[in-house]
Design a protein around this motif. Sequence first.
Motif, mmCIF file in Angstrom:
data_model
loop_
_atom_site.group_PDB
_atom_site.id
_atom_site.type_symbol
_atom_site.label_atom_id
_atom_site.label_comp_id
_atom_site.label_asym_id
_atom_site.label_seq_id
_atom_site.Cartn_x
_atom_site.Cartn_y
_atom_site.Cartn_z
ATOM 1 N N ILE A 50 0.823 -1.214 0.000
ATOM 2 C CA ILE A 50 0.000 0.000 0.000
ATOM 3 C C ILE A 50 0.854 1.261 0.000
ATOM 4 O O ILE A 50 0.345 2.356 -0.229
ATOM 5 N N ARG A 51 2.151 1.103 0.222
ATOM 6 C CA ARG A 51 3.048 2.259 0.136
ATOM 7 C C ARG A 51 3.507 2.523 -1.295
ATOM 8 O O ARG A 51 4.203 3.506 -1.559
ATOM 9 N N ASP A 52 3.094 1.666 -2.230
ATOM 10 C CA ASP A 52 3.424 1.812 -3.643
ATOM 11 C C ASP A 52 2.232 2.428 -4.365
ATOM 12 O O ASP A 52 1.299 1.736 -4.774
ATOM 13 N N ALA A 53 2.259 3.741 -4.543
ATOM 14 C CA ALA A 53 1.120 4.457 -5.108
ATOM 15 C C ALA A 53 0.808 4.018 -6.534
ATOM 16 O O ALA A 53 -0.358 3.789 -6.891
ATOM 17 N N LEU A 54 1.828 3.879 -7.374
ATOM 18 C CA LEU A 54 1.603 3.485 -8.768
ATOM 19 C C LEU A 54 1.072 2.059 -8.864
ATOM 20 O O LEU A 54 0.189 1.763 -9.679
ATOM 21 N N GLY A 55 1.594 1.179 -8.026
ATOM 22 C CA GLY A 55 1.125 -0.202 -8.034
ATOM 23 C C GLY A 55 -0.348 -0.307 -7.670
ATOM 24 O O GLY A 55 -1.082 -1.124 -8.236
ATOM 25 N N LEU A 56 -0.786 0.516 -6.745
ATOM 26 C CA LEU A 56 -2.195 0.500 -6.344
ATOM 27 C C LEU A 56 -3.101 0.966 -7.481
ATOM 28 O O LEU A 56 -4.195 0.432 -7.671
ATOM 29 N N GLN A 57 -2.665 1.954 -8.229
ATOM 30 C CA GLN A 57 -3.473 2.433 -9.349
ATOM 31 C C GLN A 57 -3.688 1.336 -10.377
ATOM 32 O O GLN A 57 -4.780 1.202 -10.937
ATOM 33 N N VAL A 58 -2.674 0.524 -10.614
ATOM 34 C CA VAL A 58 -2.807 -0.604 -11.538
ATOM 35 C C VAL A 58 -3.731 -1.672 -10.955
ATOM 36 O O VAL A 58 -4.573 -2.242 -11.650
ATOM 37 N N ALA A 59 -3.576 -1.939 -9.651
ATOM 38 C CA ALA A 59 -4.367 -2.991 -8.990
ATOM 39 C C ALA A 59 -5.859 -2.668 -8.979
ATOM 40 O O ALA A 59 -6.689 -3.577 -8.916
ATOM 41 N N LEU A 60 -6.208 -1.396 -9.049
ATOM 42 C CA LEU A 60 -7.617 -1.005 -8.968
ATOM 43 C C LEU A 60 -8.315 -0.978 -10.323
ATOM 44 O O LEU A 60 -9.464 -0.545 -10.429
ATOM 45 N N GLN A 61 -7.661 -1.466 -11.350
ATOM 46 C CA GLN A 61 -8.298 -1.516 -12.666
ATOM 47 C C GLN A 61 -9.535 -2.411 -12.620
ATOM 48 O O GLN A 61 -9.485 -3.537 -12.132
ATOM 49 N N ASP A 62 -10.658 -1.906 -13.116
ATOM 50 C CA ASP A 62 -11.950 -2.621 -13.175
ATOM 51 C C ASP A 62 -12.570 -2.843 -11.797
ATOM 52 O O ASP A 62 -13.561 -3.583 -11.679
ATOM 53 N N VAL A 63 -12.037 -2.224 -10.770
ATOM 54 C CA VAL A 63 -12.568 -2.402 -9.415
ATOM 55 C C VAL A 63 -13.730 -1.439 -9.172
ATOM 56 O O VAL A 63 -13.691 -0.281 -9.589
ATOM 57 N N THR A 64 -14.760 -1.933 -8.495
ATOM 58 C CA THR A 64 -15.923 -1.092 -8.171
ATOM 59 C C THR A 64 -15.988 -0.736 -6.684
ATOM 60 O O THR A 64 -16.539 0.299 -6.319
ATOM 61 N N HIS A 65 -15.445 -1.615 -5.832
ATOM 62 C CA HIS A 65 -15.485 -1.396 -4.386
ATOM 63 C C HIS A 65 -14.121 -1.738 -3.780
ATOM 64 O O HIS A 65 -13.501 -2.734 -4.183
#
Length: 338
Positions: A50-65
């Motif tokens: 969760i300290r990796d801001a760019l990685g989180l943006q990728v992980a949230l692709q197609d996420v609704t919640h």
Amino acid sequence: MVFVTGGSGLVGRFLIAALVARGLPVRALYRDKVPAIPSADQVEWVEGDIRDALGLQVALQDVTHVFHCAGLVSYAPQDEDALQQVNVEGTANIVDACLERPGIRLGYVSSVAALGSKTGERAEQAGLPVQLDESAKWDLGAAHNAYSTSKYLAELEVWRGISEGLQAVIVNPSVILGPADWNRSSTRLLQYAYNQHTFYTPGNINLVDVRDVVDMLMRLTLNTPIKGERFVLSAGVVPLRDLLGQAAACFGRKPPTVAVPDWAAETIWRLEHVRSLLTGARPLITKDTARAGRRPVEYRTDKVQKTLGQSFRPVAETVAWCCAQLLAQRQEMTQLSS
């Protein structure tokens, strides 16, 4: 698609199982290895931090919640920097990643430690139990431990996101009780009872069942349009001696019987502080843990019970369930080792 942080923690483990049981597609974050939890094979695991801001943006692709359950709980002085990085900066990254994808709903697991207690000062001065709810104000001029401060600042990050259009709800649970790792989180209280220690510290503890936390968090996030509000979750307050006694009875063990006087607790935490400075080891007891429970505080939960039409499980029922589950785990481990 539902994204979960903190899947190896107490709340995360039960939340993932509940989401899978609902038939929802789940994506979860892990750091070192995929946690060995029920339903793990039905989850899309993403390695990251969760300290990796760019990685989180990728992980949230197609996420609704998003359910943000990851967090560090520690009162050790050595962990002050880590508390800032994980709880505050990590939450800021989650919020920013959600804002990049409009329409995402966020359910954030905060803590009653983030409430502050400014509104309870008059009751405390009158010698009455302090009753706190969602309206409690953080006293910027008061001394706060590093953990409480980190949860308060983390919650401010969520409020920042809300002001920028993020649909988010916040839950503030008291001490969450559930059958987890013996050596982690609140389960250590039950381990203390199982090990038949003689001493206990006078004081009270506010508790809530992990199943209630998960159920209410899910309902608020998935089944309501509520946003920009927080909800205190707590089943009630009990004397620590009673909690340990109930757990000991469930385990068939002897309960602690000797109260540690305040002066002794004050001496012990100071000695532990010196030992930690000399050795680098984490103290077994800190100033905050030594003084925890002395101040009579009760958390009011009228808001969430009225909103959801749901009450909390009695603490005694939760303790009995936890102890039964932990005993079953120990027996299973004993059979596997033999």
